[in-house]
Design a protein around this motif. Structure first.
Motif, PDB file in Angstrom:
ATOM      1  N   LYS B  35       4.469   7.628  -0.105  1.00  0.00           N
ATOM      2  CA  LYS B  35       3.683   6.418   0.139  1.00  0.00           C
ATOM      3  C   LYS B  35       3.114   6.406   1.546  1.00  0.00           C
ATOM      4  O   LYS B  35       1.983   5.983   1.772  1.00  0.00           O
ATOM      5  N   ALA B  36       3.932   6.874   2.485  1.00  0.00           N
ATOM      6  CA  ALA B  36       3.484   6.884   3.882  1.00  0.00           C
ATOM      7  C   ALA B  36       2.266   7.781   4.059  1.00  0.00           C
ATOM      8  O   ALA B  36       1.389   7.490   4.868  1.00  0.00           O
ATOM      9  N   ASP B  38       0.122   8.475   1.670  1.00  0.00           N
ATOM     10  CA  ASP B  38      -0.887   8.199   0.647  1.00  0.00           C
ATOM     11  C   ASP B  38      -2.257   8.052   1.290  1.00  0.00           C
ATOM     12  O   ASP B  38      -2.487   7.129   2.067  1.00  0.00           O
ATOM     13  N   GLY B  42      -4.277   4.652   4.092  1.00  0.00           N
ATOM     14  CA  GLY B  42      -4.789   4.855   5.440  1.00  0.00           C
ATOM     15  C   GLY B  42      -3.911   4.313   6.560  1.00  0.00           C
ATOM     16  O   GLY B  42      -4.410   3.734   7.525  1.00  0.00           O
ATOM     17  N   PHE B  43      -2.610   4.439   6.410  1.00  0.00           N
ATOM     18  CA  PHE B  43      -1.730   4.090   7.537  1.00  0.00           C
ATOM     19  C   PHE B  43      -1.817   5.169   8.610  1.00  0.00           C
ATOM     20  O   PHE B  43      -2.440   6.220   8.407  1.00  0.00           O
ATOM     21  N   ARG B  44      -1.171   4.925   9.658  1.00  0.00           N
ATOM     22  CA  ARG B  44      -1.265   5.866  10.773  1.00  0.00           C
ATOM     23  C   ARG B  44      -0.691   7.230  10.386  1.00  0.00           C
ATOM     24  O   ARG B  44      -1.207   8.262  10.770  1.00  0.00           O
ATOM     25  N   GLU B  45       0.370   7.211   9.610  1.00  0.00           N
ATOM     26  CA  GLU B  45       0.981   8.465   9.185  1.00  0.00           C
ATOM     27  C   GLU B  45      -0.034   9.382   8.510  1.00  0.00           C
ATOM     28  O   GLU B  45      -0.006  10.594   8.657  1.00  0.00           O
ATOM     29  N   VAL B  52       7.405   9.708  11.273  1.00  0.00           N
ATOM     30  CA  VAL B  52       8.582   9.556  12.129  1.00  0.00           C
ATOM     31  C   VAL B  52       9.628   8.760  11.365  1.00  0.00           C
ATOM     32  O   VAL B  52       9.359   7.656  10.899  1.00  0.00           O
TER      33      VAL B  52
END
Lengths: 830, 102
Positions: B35-36, B38, B42-45, B52
């Motif tokens: 999910k992070a 995905d 468009g999350f920072r990951e 992290v």
């Protein structure tokens, strides 16, 4: 540190996290702020892991429920605040006005306004979906742990429900209390209506909105049939479509012809199909199809078929395409295609009856005008002759008309009805109906006549394939005829005439025909016909054998008469036709007195024959034979001035030969009276009259001169040898009145039918006995139905006839009634 | 926002700053990591291809990575041999598994 803690307490892990105190409120603030960022599309600045960790912690702290509620609250506020107002901004007065009353704005304005609204809604929905999936990702741990444990719907679903409640179910505006959802349906319907009217609309846009409706459910249970699409939109759509198509069907029926109607109806059906694919959902396709079919076809097909330009018009004008269309449409709503079938059947019977009536009219209207036109001075016989000819022509025309009709409908069936089996049976039944209709009893006779005509003239100069086609046609018609025994009787009669008089053009074709009938109707049917052919061959052998035999005798008589003979088995040949002794009128026909020269050779043959086949009796049938007579006419001054002896070969009937030979012994200028001729020759009265007519009355072959000169033959008439006879040809054929195969006169027909009925009685009796012999005991109904089914190939016996035959059989003690049974039944007596 | 550069490898960072570069497909076996990363959200990951994980220390994360590969390798085979896990790691691994949704 963590490892150390793990070693100290081995307990459920969540308790192990108690140490990390988290302040719910402050964590929530972080999360809330992040959500706001997500909603304003600034997610890239956020760390997923961080948010996830916060949510994770909260859930671990058993604050899942609080979190869930907070999120729900947050979403509710967001939707009802930001999103709803932005959507309400999109609602132009145009659109709202339209929703209340149609008119006032142009279609284009409405379309634009509608599209704007749909676009906004789609945008909001899309955003909401994306944001919620992100939120759901972040709150995954909550979904997994809290929602599942407490059996509450996942946050994503909840948010979708919120969207439904807060946006779609919200009031359109402060003044307008209808929910937005109604407006949405209305706008979509309006757009679709615009497309139906030929406008171009943004199908994709509508499709997304429809998908939104499809994604949402009317209740919180999320059952399949509770989708908003099904609940709020689809029914509306179907209803408005129904109204629209009902109106369209009416106007189309009023304005265009049936062909046009079909074309448009089909176009509409395809359009709806495309619409479901491109604009709405595939799942609606069958439903809307049903609506369109019901409105455009099912409720209208009857009117459509019966329209002035309906099926009848199409058939008459060979509109094969349109027939195909209407067939297609009918097939959509009714696998039996009953309406089209009914129309086709009706038309076949109509046309067939027309053909029947034409034939009847042609054969009946003919006699009255004939004598009138000729001023009544022609003898009745000739007028009758003429009418018979006309009737024959009518018969042949009838057959040809029926064949044309058959060809026509076959074509229609092949090209327009996709060779549909059901329709074929229906059409076959209709053909059989009119061919066997009670008002037209002559079909068997006519078909046989048609074959006869073709055998005698029609096939001359035709190729084998053409002949084959002709025969095939005759067989096709025969297939429809129910009274096959009647046909057999006629065919036998006609065949017999053809064979004996050498009228048939090709024996090959005759045999072909019979083998075709054999294939079609079975061995039984053609057995006798084949026997007739065999008789002919045997006769030929006999003739040549006899000729050799006579030569062998060394009797070199210069006036020797050559004899060609046909020996016919009395069982197989239709004796009534050739005038042989019937069963009960053995001695009615007096023996003809042959002149000595002929009598001699006749006896010679009888002797020869009985040597070969002892125990057989020969009956001479002079009325069927022909003779070639070489006649010498004395030198008489001719009109053209020639003055010489003339020789003619006269081809006459046997009777005529006998008559002419009488004049051989007569001195020139002497006469014989009719009565004298009759006394000397013993020729039956009617035959004699006919022969004398052709010898003395027919203008071309007036070999005898009659005194007084009139058309009628009276017993007191005197006959002279016509010394001044002249003709253009050496060979002259003296036709005998009524010798060809013609339509029967009414009297003859009655006779034939009576005979046919008689023979049917026998056949029925035989069938009953056969059945009873096998079954020993049988109920009445069973016996009747079995008899009918057994005789089906030959004819359709009437129940009354069967009953009568059963009675007769009981009388004759073949059967007896079984006493005491509830239903009447019979027992076979061996 | 130079995101959507879907690299073959992604970086997982433990709480004590150990970095593990592992195959993206393997990493995505873990629900949370998936999910992070995905690309839709468009999350920072996603933009950094780097996750992290501040609740997991290096030792455990190493084992997690080992497990992810192990899972991928045996995804379709039967009779999979047991993976060796030291008893003292069990509890922490369980917590990590719960967190990562493996």
């Amino acid at each position: 540190m963590i490892a150390g803690r793990g070693r100290q307490r081995i307990r459920p892990p969540r308790r192990g996290l108690h140490g990390d105190e988290i302040d719910f409120e402050s964590t929530w603030d972080i999360i809330q702020a992040a959500f706001r960022e997500i909603h304003t599309k600034n997610a890239s600045r956020l760390s997923y892991e961080e948010l996830y960790r916060h949510a994770y912690r909260i859930v671990l702290k058993k604050k899942g429920e609080d979190l869930y509620k907070k999120v729900k609250e947050f979403e509710k506020q967001w939707l009802s605040g930001e999103v709803r107002s932005s959507i309400q901004l999109l609602l132009s007065p145009n659109l709202l006005a339209d929703a209340q009353s149609v008119g006032g704005t142009t279609a284009n304005e409405r379309r634009v306004a509608g599209e704007k609204f749909l676009k906004g809604l789609k945008q909001a929905w899309g955003d909401h979906q994306v944001c919620m999936s992100m939120l759901a990702d972040v709150l995954m741990y909550m979904d997994r742990v809290y929602c599942q444990d407490h059996r509450v719907p996942s946050i994503y679903t909840t948010a979708m429900v919120l969207f439904r409640d807060e946006i779609l179910h919200s009031r359109t505006s402060a003044k307008d209390s209808r929910p937005l959802l109604d407006l949405l349906s209305h706008v979509i319907l309006e757009q679709i209506q615009m497309e139906r009217d030929g406008d171009v609309i943004d199908k994709h846009l509508i499709k997304s909105c429809v998908h939104m409706l499809d994604g949402l459910h009317a209740d919180d249970l999320e059952s399949e049939n509770q989708r908003l699409y099904n609940v709020s939109f689809e029914q509306d759509y179907l209803n408005t479509s129904r109204v629209f198509y009902r109106g369209e069907a009416e106007s189309m029926l009023r304005e265009s012809d049936a062909g046009e109607y079909c074309r448009r109806a089909r176009k509409r059906i395809h359009e709806e199909e495309d619409r479901c694919r491109a604009t709405l959902l595939e799942s609606t396709t069958p439903k809307i199809q049903k609506v369109v079919e019901e409105e455009l076809i099912q409720n209208r097909i009857k009117e459509l078929v019966e329209m002035e330009s309906g099926v009848r018009f199409m058939i008459d004008n060979d509109r094969l395409d349109e027939l195909n269309l209407i067939y297609d449409l009918n097939a959509r709503v009714d696998t039996k295609k009953s309406e089209v079938t009914r129309a086709i059947q009706k038309r076949i019977v109509e046309l067939g009856t027309e053909v029947n009536n034409d034939a009847i009219a042609a054969s009946q209207a003919a006699p009255p005008p004939a004598p009138a036109a000729d001023g009544g001075d022609k003898p009745k016989g000739q007028a009758q002759e003429k009418s018979l000819n006309l009737q024959t022509a009518a018969a042949i025309k009838w057959v040809e008309d029926v064949l044309v009709l058959k060809d026509k409908f076959d074509k229609v069936w092949r090209d327009s009805f996709q060779s549909d089996n059901l329709l074929q049976t229906a059409m076959t039944r209709s053909f059989a109906d009119f061919i066997n209709s009670a008002t037209f009893p002559r079909s068997s006779e006519y078909i046989s006549l048609f074959i006869d005509e073709n055998m005698k003239k029609g096939i001359k100069g035709k190729t084998e394939t053409e002949i084959d086609i002709m025969l095939e046609k005759a067989i096709i018609l025969l297939r429809y005829v129910q009274d096959k025994d009647l046909f057999e009787r006629y065919y036998k009669k006609h065949l017999c005439r053809r064979l004996l008089m050498n009228k048939s053009i090709s024996n090959e074709v005759e045999k072909q025909m019979i083998s075709k009938m054999k294939m079609e109707l079975g061995n039984n049917f053609t057995m006798k016909l084949e026997a007739m052919f065999k008789d002919m061959t045997v006769s030929e052998e006999l003739t040549s054998g006899f000729k050799k035999h006579v030569e062998g005798l060394g009797d070199r008589d210069p006036h020797r008469i050559e004899l060609a003979i046909n020996v016919l088995t009395s069982m197989t040949w239709p004796m009534d036709t050739i005038g042989g002794p019937g069963d009960n009128d053995e001695d009615r026909r007096p023996k003809c007195n042959f002149p000595p020269a002929v009598e001699k050779i006749k006896r010679g043959f009888e002797k020869y024959y009985s040597e070969k086949h002892s125990g057989r009796q020969l009956t001479w049938l002079p009325n069927m034979g022909t003779a070639d007579v070489k006649a010498v006419f004395p030198r008489v001054l001719q009109k053209d001035g020639s003055f010489k002896e003339r020789r003619h070969e006269l081809n006459v009937s046997t009777y005529a030969m006998v008559i002419l030979l009488l004049f051989n012994e007569l001195p020139a200028g002497q006469h014989i009276t009719f009565e004298e001729i009759q006394a000397q020759t013993n020729i039956p009265h009617s035959d004699l009259v006919r022969n004398l007519q052709s010898l003395a009355v027919a203008p071309k072959t007036r070999i005898l001169v009659k005194e007084p000169m009139s058309k009628e033959i009276r017993p007191t008439d005197m006959f002279f040898f016509n010394e001044g006879f002249r003709a253009g040809f050496i060979r002259i054929k003296v036709g005998v009145v009524s010798s060809g195969n013609k339509v029967e006169s009414d009297r003859e027909r009655r006779e034939t039918e009576k005979k046919n009925d008689d023979s049917r009685s026998h056949v029925v009796e035989a069938a009953i006995v056969r059945i009873m012999k096998q079954r020993k005991e049988l109920g009445h109904q069973h016996l009747v139905s079995e008899t009918i089914s057994q005789l089906n190939g030959k004819f359709k016996p009437e129940v009354s006839l069967i009953k009568k035959r059963i009675e007769k059989l009981i009388e004759r003690e073949y059967l007896e009634r079984v006493e005491g049974g509830e239903i009447s039944s019979y027992r076979y007596l061996a | 926002m130079a995101d959507n550069k879907e690299t073959e490898y992604v970086t997982l960072v433990s709480s004590d700053d150990f970095e593990f570069k592992i195959l993206r497909s393997a990493a995505c076996i873990a629900g949370t990591i998936k999910k992070a990363l995905d690309p839709q959200s468009g999350f920072r990951e996603t933009t950094q291809n780097r996750v992290v994980l501040s609740t997991i220390n290096g030792v455990v994360l190493e084992k997690v990575c080992e497990y992810l590969y192990y899972n991928q390798k045996h995804a379709e085979s039967k009779d999979v041999p047991d993976m060796e896990i030291e008893p003292q790691l069990c509890l922490e691994l369980l917590i990590a598994a719960d967190y990562l949704d493996v």
